[in-house]
Design a protein around this motif. Sequence first.
Motif, PDB file in Angstrom:
ATOM      1  N   ALA A 120     -15.671  96.110  31.064  1.00 26.27           N
ATOM      2  CA  ALA A 120     -15.114  94.889  31.652  1.00 26.27           C
ATOM      3  C   ALA A 120     -14.366  94.121  30.568  1.00 26.27           C
ATOM      4  CB  ALA A 120     -16.230  94.033  32.240  1.00 26.27           C
ATOM      5  N   ARG A 121     -13.113  93.807  30.831  1.00 26.43           N
ATOM      6  CA  ARG A 121     -12.291  93.120  29.844  1.00 26.43           C
ATOM      7  C   ARG A 121     -11.969  91.704  30.324  1.00 26.43           C
ATOM      8  NH1 ARG A 121     -11.208  96.729  26.123  1.00 26.43           N
ATOM      9  NH2 ARG A 121     -10.961  98.918  26.645  1.00 26.43           N
ATOM     10  N   ILE A 122     -11.857  90.803  29.360  1.00 21.59           N
ATOM     11  CA  ILE A 122     -11.571  89.400  29.646  1.00 21.59           C
ATOM     12  C   ILE A 122     -10.306  89.007  28.903  1.00 21.59           C
ATOM     13  CG2 ILE A 122     -12.410  87.031  29.482  1.00 21.59           C
ATOM     14  CD1 ILE A 122     -15.214  88.078  29.425  1.00 21.59           C
ATOM     15  N   ASN A 123      -9.421  88.313  29.579  1.00 20.17           N
ATOM     16  CA  ASN A 123      -8.298  87.681  28.908  1.00 20.17           C
ATOM     17  C   ASN A 123      -8.785  86.339  28.379  1.00 20.17           C
ATOM     18  OD1 ASN A 123      -5.879  86.722  27.986  1.00 20.17           O
ATOM     19  ND2 ASN A 123      -4.992  86.372  30.002  1.00 20.17           N
ATOM     20  N   VAL A 124      -9.324  86.360  27.160  1.00 17.53           N
ATOM     21  CA  VAL A 124      -9.960  85.164  26.603  1.00 17.53           C
ATOM     22  C   VAL A 124      -8.959  84.023  26.468  1.00 17.53           C
ATOM     23  CG1 VAL A 124     -11.332  84.288  24.678  1.00 17.53           C
ATOM     24  CG2 VAL A 124     -11.566  86.658  25.384  1.00 17.53           C
ATOM     25  N   LYS A 125      -7.682  84.340  26.329  1.00 18.77           N
ATOM     26  CA  LYS A 125      -6.688  83.278  26.137  1.00 18.77           C
ATOM     27  C   LYS A 125      -6.584  82.358  27.348  1.00 18.77           C
ATOM     28  CE  LYS A 125      -3.821  85.819  22.839  1.00 18.77           C
ATOM     29  NZ  LYS A 125      -2.493  86.382  22.555  1.00 18.77           N
ATOM     30  N   ARG A 126      -7.083  82.814  28.488  1.00 20.62           N
ATOM     31  CA  ARG A 126      -7.038  81.938  29.663  1.00 20.62           C
ATOM     32  C   ARG A 126      -7.937  80.715  29.461  1.00 20.62           C
ATOM     33  NH1 ARG A 126      -8.449  83.757  34.854  1.00 20.62           N
ATOM     34  NH2 ARG A 126      -7.753  85.861  34.424  1.00 20.62           N
ATOM     35  N   PHE A 127      -8.871  80.804  28.499  1.00 18.81           N
ATOM     36  CA  PHE A 127      -9.772  79.680  28.246  1.00 18.81           C
ATOM     37  C   PHE A 127      -9.330  78.832  27.055  1.00 18.81           C
ATOM     38  CE2 PHE A 127     -12.928  82.906  29.946  1.00 18.81           C
ATOM     39  CZ  PHE A 127     -12.973  82.343  31.205  1.00 18.81           C
ATOM     40  N   SER A 128      -8.215  79.169  26.411  1.00 18.40           N
ATOM     41  CA  SER A 128      -7.866  78.484  25.169  1.00 18.40           C
ATOM     42  C   SER A 128      -7.582  77.002  25.382  1.00 18.40           C
ATOM     43  CB  SER A 128      -6.655  79.159  24.521  1.00 18.40           C
ATOM     44  OG  SER A 128      -5.548  79.166  25.413  1.00 18.40           O
ATOM     45  N   HIS A 129      -7.197  76.605  26.604  1.00 16.67           N
ATOM     46  CA  HIS A 129      -6.932  75.179  26.829  1.00 16.67           C
ATOM     47  C   HIS A 129      -8.218  74.365  26.895  1.00 16.67           C
ATOM     48  CE1 HIS A 129      -7.628  76.803  30.856  1.00 16.67           C
ATOM     49  NE2 HIS A 129      -7.925  75.588  31.250  1.00 16.67           N
ATOM     50  N   PHE A 130      -9.393  75.052  26.887  1.00 22.21           N
ATOM     51  CA  PHE A 130     -10.668  74.332  26.850  1.00 22.21           C
ATOM     52  C   PHE A 130     -11.134  74.048  25.429  1.00 22.21           C
ATOM     53  CE2 PHE A 130     -11.422  76.402  31.075  1.00 22.21           C
ATOM     54  CZ  PHE A 130     -11.484  75.225  31.793  1.00 22.21           C
TER      55      PHE A 130
ATOM     56  N   SER B 102       6.279  78.470  37.239  1.00 24.23           N
ATOM     57  CA  SER B 102       5.614  79.527  38.003  1.00 24.23           C
ATOM     58  C   SER B 102       4.945  78.909  39.220  1.00 24.23           C
ATOM     59  CB  SER B 102       4.587  80.285  37.153  1.00 24.23           C
ATOM     60  OG  SER B 102       3.453  79.486  36.911  1.00 24.23           O
ATOM     61  N   ASP B 103       4.389  79.779  40.079  1.00 28.03           N
ATOM     62  CA  ASP B 103       3.733  79.307  41.297  1.00 28.03           C
ATOM     63  C   ASP B 103       2.258  79.006  41.088  1.00 28.03           C
ATOM     64  OD1 ASP B 103       2.847  81.838  40.889  1.00 28.03           O
ATOM     65  OD2 ASP B 103       3.420  82.630  42.861  1.00 28.03           O
ATOM     66  N   GLY B 104       1.775  79.149  39.866  1.00 27.62           N
ATOM     67  CA  GLY B 104       0.378  78.848  39.572  1.00 27.62           C
ATOM     68  C   GLY B 104       0.214  78.463  38.120  1.00 27.62           C
ATOM     69  N   LEU B 105      -0.714  77.582  37.844  1.00 30.35           N
ATOM     70  CA  LEU B 105      -0.958  77.116  36.488  1.00 30.35           C
ATOM     71  C   LEU B 105      -1.546  78.253  35.653  1.00 30.35           C
ATOM     72  CD1 LEU B 105      -0.672  74.459  34.929  1.00 30.35           C
ATOM     73  CD2 LEU B 105      -3.066  73.999  35.424  1.00 30.35           C
ATOM     74  N   GLY B 106      -0.871  78.623  34.569  1.00 35.52           N
ATOM     75  CA  GLY B 106      -1.341  79.702  33.710  1.00 35.52           C
ATOM     76  C   GLY B 106      -1.014  81.078  34.223  1.00 35.52           C
ATOM     77  N   SER B 107      -0.071  81.192  35.165  1.00 35.85           N
ATOM     78  CA  SER B 107       0.280  82.490  35.740  1.00 35.85           C
ATOM     79  C   SER B 107       0.910  83.397  34.693  1.00 35.85           C
ATOM     80  CB  SER B 107       1.255  82.292  36.911  1.00 35.85           C
ATOM     81  OG  SER B 107       1.769  83.530  37.364  1.00 35.85           O
ATOM     82  N   ASP B 108       0.704  84.695  34.870  1.00 35.93           N
ATOM     83  CA  ASP B 108       1.312  85.686  33.981  1.00 35.93           C
ATOM     84  C   ASP B 108       2.680  86.148  34.486  1.00 35.93           C
ATOM     85  OD1 ASP B 108      -0.860  85.654  32.262  1.00 35.93           O
ATOM     86  OD2 ASP B 108      -1.927  87.181  33.410  1.00 35.93           O
TER      87      ASP B 108
END
Length: 819
Positions: free
Chosen positions: A336-346, A630-636
């Motif tokens: 299972a892999r996580i895109n940890v950068k999605r949490f960097s704004h925390f 983009s159509d979503g906050l933090g979208s790829d």
Amino acid sequence: FFFEAWNSMIEAPLFTPSEKDLKDGVSYFSSIHAKHSVPIAKFKLPTSVLAESIDKTRRLYEVLQKHKLPANPKPLRQIAAPGHEERTYQMDNVKWEVGWEEYKPRIKKSDSTVLQGGVATAIQALATTSVADVTGPRPEDVQRAVWQQIGTDPPMHVPHVPMALLHSESETFSLNNLKSLLDWLPEPAARLKSSKLYIGDWKVVVPWHTTEHDMYSIHYHHFGKPKTWYAVHPKHAKKLEDYMMHCFPDLHSDCPAFWRHKSTMIHPDNLEALGIDVHTTVQTEGEAVVIFPYVYHSGLGHGLHVAEMAHFAPLDWIPFGLRASECICPKSKDAARINVKRFSHFLDKGACLTIYSELACSDWIDGDYFLSGSHQAHPCFERVAGQRVWLYYSKEAATWHISSQLDGKQMRAFIVGNQSPLAQGTCKWMVVNPRTRSWEEQSITVHHVILELGCRKSFKVDRFISGNYQMQGMHDGKPYYIRMDTMKKKGARKRGAADEDSDDYPTLYCFWRDELKMWQVASQLGSDAARAYNAEPTALPNHLSTSWRVANPVTERWDEVELPMSVRLPQHCPVCINVHFELPPEHSDWLNGWYALAGVWGARPYYVRKSEQEQTFLYWHVDCQEWQFSDGLGSDDPVAYSAQNAPNPCTVTTAWNALLQPRGNWQLLKMEAVGSWESLSVKMDDDHAPDVHLDAIYSVRGIHDGRPYYGSPSGYAMPAANQLFLYWSRPKEKWVIAAELGPSEGHATNKDDAPMPWQITSPWKVHDGGKRWRKVVISITDAQAKPTLNAAMDVESDSDGPCKKRQKTRVQPRHDRKL
């Protein structure tokens, strides 16, 4: 194989949490990590927490005694092969198609196995020795036996059994229901959160490794023989990795992060000989062991045992996760892999700053920096994304450096002149041009994150404690803050203000007192005479709950007071942005239109354009270091982006890469963005208005109850006692002008449900200072709007948008900021 390291290994601490502590277990374990610099800790859980799982545990134990297991997964056989160094082993797991009836003789024999292999003499001394395990030999004797017999008669174990014994619906504590950042993950990564059983036998070892993405893990011992753990502090992690590469060069050539395969076992004596401290503990029934982030650990079983483990990720794990090395070889394709950068704004925004330069190569030194520790008694910052870059103070050079190494090598920039602490604003730096490799003088802007401390209480404490606090340095291992508003005291005196007015607003510090284990607000750094305190052991004060103990200046008693501490928006932040791309007629409505401030993301403001069909977001993407639509906050999948590092979209000067539909071609387009409503001019139009002073310039401060709120007077360094706030109160469903954010009735209110304050059309109810409320017309205009020769623009939107269709507001475009 005698344990030379047994007496030199460090015993892990034992904690006894209460049922109240475990109601928020993730925060409790995170606080232990913050307070104690240890890689591993043991916890004796209260019996009240475990009562719900006793029946399940007993039933499973009866099943195992009958030598039966769930059909999946199959048992694994652990095979050990010698490594390149003495007492090092390469471990491998082989599926074992064997029934439990065939395995029954091994189970019966395992308890007596430790008496063989040359340790019988040591066991005879048990009569005069204190024993940790009353059902068997001493733990050190068991470990000697395991290391003597490793590689012979392969043991059996069953990892990752999809079963939870600690009740998943428990209101107190459950490994299957730990509330952390993993709750936000989509499948299949979210399965990291689910707890799993681990069934091990005598002589089964856990090879040296770190947990997935270097996160926290907890292991609860349900029943069976004890288990010994070894752990290495993160400060020795690099040395251990180098030694593993030396011992297993073939594994390293196949995969740079081969320790993720859990295939290397090294004797603790080898590590002690290298100067690597080894921490250890023996875990028995009813005890939990927590492995902290980026901790290499291993272990071995004393006999048949069943344990349950789970991962969790509190906020303080994010910096470890961003730096974690991951295995990308075929052996881990199902991991299972996580895109940890999605949490960097925390990240810890309370100790964060942003750097902007005029370099064409914006990723050289630009970006958001978070507090990573201290260096030479000064704060040390590390860049959130991109190549690892540090900002730190050098005592030898008496100035601030930006470098890719903390030892002063590979320097990228340094500030001209002595400046400690680091000041906010624009100043001259000497920067290495990444293209020419020559030193150039550049103007670099540093924006600090400001903490706003407000007070919700009946007694007047505006001057006493409230204000805006900026980080100044380190104290007792954590950042300390100084109230910025006192910087205007001398200026107030020059303008003729009374001395008593300025003296009532003294310099205040917010700091961590390690001796008392609490955050304090006091007039002197490290003082015993505090004005307020909070005993929660958080990394930063803005992570604290709102409940503080404050010395009431009226009654001279300690009162429970709500002190919300929030992160302020950057200065010069427009509330509405009119975006215009020069597009063909068929694409004219693509991204053009009005965008409203919706909040802070990645330490910068983000904006939303709403329509009946969809929403479009305009924001700074921390991972990619670029502004995106983009159509979503933090979208790829952005539809337009610009890599220029700018404080807000209005200051982007480079062309945008835009994906035009339906052809799907990327094109370079120039964007004009005009910001407005950054500051409001509030004026009471009634000549017979009550004797209250609400007229002022109000600047945007942040988001409150889902809408932007403003504060007066304009600027970041004015006494809190003179400030007023204009905000939307969701509980009262009205706009309010008051001296503080929160439940206060305020000086003026308006029940007009306009999305923005300048769209209010009805009169305000203003308090006259006594018992009466009067209706007064208050005009709210853009304080920075300038008249132009162009026609004014009409602002309209749907009812849910930032500019509700209540009236057509005349907004003059600001051509001085037009790109």
